[in-house]
Write a protein that holds these residues in place. Structure first.
Motif, PDB file in Angstrom:
ATOM      1  N   GLY A  10      49.491  52.702  89.965  1.00  0.00           N
ATOM      2  CA  GLY A  10      48.140  52.417  89.523  1.00  0.00           C
ATOM      3  C   GLY A  10      47.260  53.639  89.499  1.00  0.00           C
ATOM      4  O   GLY A  10      46.281  53.711  90.227  1.00  0.00           O
ATOM      5  N   THR A  31      41.582  51.087  84.942  1.00  0.00           N
ATOM      6  CA  THR A  31      41.841  49.692  84.625  1.00  0.00           C
ATOM      7  C   THR A  31      40.521  48.942  84.539  1.00  0.00           C
ATOM      8  O   THR A  31      39.664  49.069  85.418  1.00  0.00           O
ATOM      9  CB  THR A  31      42.730  49.041  85.710  1.00  0.00           C
ATOM     10  OG1 THR A  31      43.944  49.777  85.808  1.00  0.00           O
ATOM     11  CG2 THR A  31      43.035  47.598  85.362  1.00  0.00           C
ATOM     12  N   ARG A  67      35.580  48.247  86.660  1.00  0.00           N
ATOM     13  CA  ARG A  67      36.480  49.348  86.346  1.00  0.00           C
ATOM     14  C   ARG A  67      37.000  49.953  87.638  1.00  0.00           C
ATOM     15  O   ARG A  67      36.240  50.194  88.573  1.00  0.00           O
ATOM     16  CB  ARG A  67      35.760  50.425  85.543  1.00  0.00           C
ATOM     17  CG  ARG A  67      36.702  51.522  85.012  1.00  0.00           C
ATOM     18  CD  ARG A  67      35.927  52.756  84.615  1.00  0.00           C
ATOM     19  NE  ARG A  67      35.423  53.461  85.790  1.00  0.00           N
ATOM     20  CZ  ARG A  67      34.568  54.478  85.737  1.00  0.00           C
ATOM     21  NH1 ARG A  67      34.079  54.865  84.580  1.00  0.00           N
ATOM     22  NH2 ARG A  67      34.169  55.082  86.844  1.00  0.00           N
ATOM     23  N   ARG A  98      47.767  44.508  86.372  1.00  0.00           N
ATOM     24  CA  ARG A  98      47.098  45.224  85.300  1.00  0.00           C
ATOM     25  C   ARG A  98      47.533  46.683  85.187  1.00  0.00           C
ATOM     26  O   ARG A  98      47.356  47.301  84.143  1.00  0.00           O
ATOM     27  CB  ARG A  98      45.570  45.186  85.503  1.00  0.00           C
ATOM     28  CG  ARG A  98      44.972  43.808  85.410  1.00  0.00           C
ATOM     29  CD  ARG A  98      45.165  43.224  84.030  1.00  0.00           C
ATOM     30  NE  ARG A  98      44.519  44.029  83.028  1.00  0.00           N
ATOM     31  CZ  ARG A  98      43.240  43.893  82.663  1.00  0.00           C
ATOM     32  NH1 ARG A  98      42.500  42.950  83.227  1.00  0.00           N
ATOM     33  NH2 ARG A  98      42.719  44.663  81.744  1.00  0.00           N
ATOM     34  N   VAL A  99      48.069  47.264  86.258  1.00  0.00           N
ATOM     35  CA  VAL A  99      48.400  48.692  86.235  1.00  0.00           C
ATOM     36  C   VAL A  99      49.895  48.959  86.056  1.00  0.00           C
ATOM     37  O   VAL A  99      50.341  50.089  86.185  1.00  0.00           O
ATOM     38  CB  VAL A  99      47.908  49.392  87.534  1.00  0.00           C
ATOM     39  CG1 VAL A  99      46.412  49.267  87.661  1.00  0.00           C
ATOM     40  CG2 VAL A  99      48.601  48.803  88.769  1.00  0.00           C
TER      41      VAL A  99
END
Length: 353
Positions: free
Chosen positions: A144, A148, A158, A235-236
């Motif tokens: 990560g 994002t 964010r 998400r990462v």
């Protein structure tokens, strides 16, 4: 299958394995010397170092398989020409197109294998290798390390970096909006620890829109959000760590939240288009070698093959970059190189007639 087809198929398979082994060894060796200083500085055990480079092999093999297919086709045809086997075959009434058949079959098999290999083996190996590199060596946690964005119920947030092992986010910005999408509050923080839906922000600055005097500094601020650590972790993830189905689901999740997933859509199209290059390169390499002049040697074929492979990577990488930038559509950027070299292969096949 005719005797000549079986002969060519065996030679193709043997040369493909030899070329793949040589290219993978060279690639991993270069990668080793580039990264060994980082491993030594991080005091990583030798077994872990060896395991990391072992995990890198599937990804490297998947990337160089089209090159191996191309070179094996050119080497086999070059050796046959060197030993006058093609002339003998033509004297017996054989055609160049019949020599291309086992090469094309190898290309089809290699394409199917590469697609399955990229779906089953590569994602799992890439995920473990990335974890070792970013968590143990770079001390950045998992993967990560890029910005994002997310939104939930009037909040757009964010995170510049997320570390899954400690559930820690860094460089956070939270923007709160009213139903008319007017900014009402903003929070900036150096880092945060996530526990369930509670984010504990540290060194946070909270400001209310329209009230310049109302800016508060917090050493620690707890914020309730409908966004968990697991959701942030999802998400990462990188495209190479996901299968085709997982990448589709990932794109749907991002776009359902109102964000664009251009980069992931380009990667999705590339996952479908890239395996097909094995077929294209096998036919192109075979046709080029068969079209070559009688005096040309095996070395010429190898040089030509390497030049073709380099040209493909230049075109493919350029088109993907334009796709990531949003200048080309994902499908166009992922398929352009394949289309260009498929046309080139068709031209060489036509000239054989």
């Amino acid at each position: 299958m005719k005797i000549i087809s079986k002969y060519i198929a065996r030679a193709l398979f043997k040369n493909l394995l030899t070329i793949l082994f040589a290219v993978v060894v060279i690639y991993v060796a270069v990668d080793f010397f580039e990264k060994i200083d980082d491993f030594m500085a991080a005091k990583i055990p030798l077994l872990t170092v060896g395991y990391f480079f072992l995990l890198r092999i599937p990804y490297v093999a998947a990337q160089v398989l089209p090159v191996g297919v191309l070179l094996s086709a050119m080497v086999v045809i070059g050796l046959m020409a060197k030993h006058n086997e093609i002339i003998a075959y033509a004297s017996g009434g054989g055609s160049s197109f019949s020599l291309l058949k086992p090469i094309a079959v190898m290309g089809v098999i290699a394409s199917l294998f590469l697609f399955a290999f990229n779906e089953i083996i590569v994602p799992a190996a890439a995920a473990e290798a990335n974890q070792i590199w970013y968590q143990d060596v770079r001390k950045e946690g998992d993967v990560g390390t890029r910005t994002t964005w997310f939104h939930r119920n009037g909040l757009i947030g964010r995170v510049d970096k997320y570390i899954p092992e400690t559930h820690t986010a860094r460089d956070i910005t939270l923007n709160y909006y009213d139903p008319s999408f007017k900014l009402i509050k903003r929070i900036d923080a150096d880092d945060a620890t996530i526990s369930g839906t509670v984010w504990t922000l540290r060194n946070a600055m909270e400001s209310v829109s329209g009230r310049a005097s109302d800016i508060r500094q917090h050493k620690e601020l707890k914020v309730e959000m409908d966004f968990t650590a697991d959701q942030l972790h999802d998400r990462v993830k990188r495209s190479d760590e996901m299968s085709l189905v997982q990448l589709k689901e990932h794109i749907h999740k991002i776009e359902s939240e109102g964000y664009k997933a251009v980069r992931f859509r380009v990667d999705l199209a590339s996952k479908i288009s890239f395996p097909l290059v094995c077929l294209i390169m096998s036919v192109l390499g075979g046709a080029m070698a068969l079209r070559g002049k009688r005096g040309e040697g095996l070395a010429v074929n190898i040089v030509m093959g390497m030049g073709l492979a380099f040209a493909y990577w230049v075109v493919h990488s350029l088109c993907l970059s334009l796709g990531y930038a949003g200048m080309y559509s994902p499908i166009f950027s992922a398929w352009t190189a394949n289309a260009v070299f498929a046309v080139l292969a068709a031209v060489f096949i036509y000239e054989l007639a």
